[in-house]
Enzyme design. Structure first.
Site: not given
Ligand code: 4NP
Length: 154
Positions: A8, A11, A13-15, A123
């Site tokens: 993401c 690095n 939140c999402r990934s 995001d």
């Protein structure tokens, strides 16, 4: 052993959550000897940082505990990982920019989400609590589908 890298922007939140959910599915399907995974960001803002506390709190509410140390995508990653999975179009284009050796398996995360095919994983960084739950639900579905799509025999 197949190695999967989730990418993401920050690095945090999402990934890291995608990595943790993919690992959960790998464990639940008794495939720990077949898959390894990691995550990173295309930006350097959060190197060495733990995952966003709002992501961690939301995941705990959903029964998932995880941690990670933020790192930035490197050229070495294209040699080490078999599958590189981008959270959104911006990440995808940033990854392609670094990808000098034409890595054959770079995909968007929601290529594997039938409930929002090829959309971005939004995001959640500047949004509210619902955004973190939405991301959790998307990543839980998409990482399981990804696991089922990756051939284990080659
Ligand atoms: P992520 O979210 O890419 O899912 O980790 C973000 C984290 C941090 C920032 C942006 C997005 N930031 O601008 O610091």
């Amino acid at each position: 052993m197949k190695k999967v890298l989730f990418v993401c922007l920050g690095n945090i939140c999402r990934s890291p959550l995608a990595e943790a959910l993919f690992r959960k599915h790998v464990e639940e399907n008794n495939l720990l000897d077949k898959f390894d995974c990691d995550s990173c960001g295309t930006a350097a803002y959060h190197i060495g940082a733990p995952p966003d506390e709002r992501s961690v709190a939301n995941a705990l509410e959903n029964g998932l505990a995880y941690t990670h140390s933020g790192r930035k995508l490197t050229k070495q990653d294209f040699e080490e990982f078999d599958y590189i999975i981008a959270m959104d179009d911006e990440n995808l284009s940033n990854i392609q920019h670094v990808n000098f050796n034409n890595h054959p398996h770079i995909y968007k995360m929601r290529k594997f989400d039938m409930e929002g095919l090829n959309q971005d994983v939004p995001d959640p960084y500047y949004g509210g609590a619902q955004g973190f739950q939405d991301v959790f639900d998307i990543l839980d579905r998409a990482t399981l589908h990804l696991l089922k799509e990756i051939p284990t025999s080659i």
